[in-house]
Design an enzyme around this catalytic site. Sequence first.
Site, PDB file in Angstrom:
ATOM      1  N   ASP A 210       1.456  -1.266  -0.051  1.00 47.66           N
ATOM      2  CA  ASP A 210       0.242   0.212   0.467  1.00 47.66           C
ATOM      3  C   ASP A 210       0.662   1.390  -0.367  1.00 47.66           C
ATOM      4  OD1 ASP A 210      -2.912   1.287   0.119  1.00 47.66           O
ATOM      5  OD2 ASP A 210      -2.086   1.919   1.999  1.00 47.66           O
TER       6      ASP A 210
ATOM      7  N   GLU B  52       1.573  -0.180  -4.805  1.00 45.71           N
ATOM      8  CA  GLU B  52       0.517   1.330  -5.005  1.00 45.71           C
ATOM      9  C   GLU B  52       2.125   2.148  -4.539  1.00 45.71           C
ATOM     10  OE1 GLU B  52      -3.864   2.936  -3.316  1.00 45.71           O
ATOM     11  OE2 GLU B  52      -1.817   1.975  -2.288  1.00 45.71           O
TER      12      GLU B  52
ATOM     13  N   ASP C 266     -11.647   1.394  -4.003  1.00 41.19           N
ATOM     14  CA  ASP C 266     -12.030   2.122  -3.542  1.00 41.19           C
ATOM     15  C   ASP C 266     -12.571   3.205  -4.633  1.00 41.19           C
ATOM     16  OD1 ASP C 266     -10.856   3.491  -0.662  1.00 41.19           O
ATOM     17  OD2 ASP C 266      -8.672   2.699  -1.659  1.00 41.19           O
TER      18      ASP C 266
END
Length: 551
Positions: free
Chosen positions: A195, A246, A321
């Site tokens: 992340d 990410e 998201d």
Amino acid sequence: MKFKDMAIYQIYPKSFQDTDGDGIGDLNGIRKHLSYLEKLGVDCLWITPFFPSHQYDNGYDVDDYCAVNPDFGTMEIFEDLVKEAEEHNLSIMLDMVFNHTSVFHEWFQKALAGDKYYQDFYYFRKGKEGGPPTNWISKFGGNAWEYVEDLDLYYLHLFHKNQADLNWHNPNVRNVLKKVIEFWIDKGVKGFRFDVINLIGKPKGEFQDDFEGDGRRFYTDGPYVNDFLKELVRDTRLPEMITVGEMSSTSPEACIQYTNPSEGELNMVFSFHHLKVDYPGGAKWRLMDPDIKKLEEIFTEWQVKLQDGGGWSAWFWNNHDQPRAVSRFGDDQKFHNRSGKMLANVVHFLRGTPYIYQGEEFGMTNGDFQSIEDFNDVESINYYDILQEEGISPDEALHIIKERSRDNGRTPVQWNGDKNAGFTTGKPWVKVNENYREINAEKALEDPDSLFYHYQKLIRLRKKYPVISEGLYIPADTKTKNIFTHRRKYKEQEILAIHNFSKEQLEIEFDEENSTLFKDAKVLISNIDRKFFEKKFVLEPFESSIFIKAH
């Protein structure tokens, strides 16, 4: 680890399948559908965080990296999931949130208690002129520093105030995170998604105010991040794993370094630029039709630059998201099936590894939220008020929230036409979309022309034709508005991909080079009954046709 011909499937466990009636999906729910996922043909399951968490950021505020949140199950259930997945030819990828921990993590709690060893796990700083150390803005709004009165210090949080950023300059932090990686590899995990990993290379010494922006230029793709990643990979078994990072507010140049195999960092990266082409002036909470020419420019820039630099991308439309792509870039009413297939073709024929988000493979749409009370996402609820404060009417504010809310990607997976779409016997944690009787996995499996079988075919084609997984990307711009075209080339194989993003019929005419090259090409896959290539022909609404030529 071979990853170029893979298809990876993202699971947001909270919304995937509930097996104990509490309205929240769980790990046993994933086990229940392994045969379905094997039938689809995906190779790897990326599961978003299921660790203990106070859920201030949907599990991305981690209290303990090496445990399972009881809401989702037990460690024993996870171990069974890994074994059973392998029996179905599926591997497991976990989501590691290594930029920050929850403030309820044991390390941060010890830091609050005055333990200097653990205070150095985070960025604690003295205030400046009676205020925070810098004027940086949190990505969740407000200043990025939180004051702790008992310590007379501030700590950095680039996200929610309950997510404290880790200090990667401290070797003790890096070493303990390596142990977390090894812990899960010992459990049989075969991949990791990291992340916002490009934010870990923050300044080593003094932090500066940003008088040009919100602070991100001082910490995004920083000068230390590549060394940190190299060390993490070198000192663990990550080279044997599938890895994807990410990347927040990144650039193609930075992503080449992250993913070029010679650098020894990551296999591939996520970027988000292509999902902002319907943001007027970059504003998420305003609406406009997607700018397809801009979309084509972004795809081509990233494809060509990473190709030339030896990098690799992870491509996707949907995640937990994002609003649902078929509602956003396609037509979820009249051309639901066809536009869903068009969007699938776009991602699966780009140079990079395709990711499929739960429900995408049978065409789940945005939710049918009727009022602000139907929403669960705190960002959406906050912006409903903010938009009205900016002078937007309540009706228009609700309309914007309906289009943009992250809850659109979090509505429960629609397994069948039974109560609650077969997701739970209890009360779902977020509203089930009312269209579940028409759009669900069971119906898709019964229809040979369904989106599910189109995805299945795409995944199989990827393994059959190296040009899809290995081929060069070559722009093939026709200059026709709302049409995206490109070529792929590998040895004797060449592909031409044509995608119509419009609800209208559009005429397309190719130049002499492409016309000559593909005049005898075969149709590899199409979402209409296209039979052969023509120099000039009319594309149907949302048509996507892929032609292949072997020289």
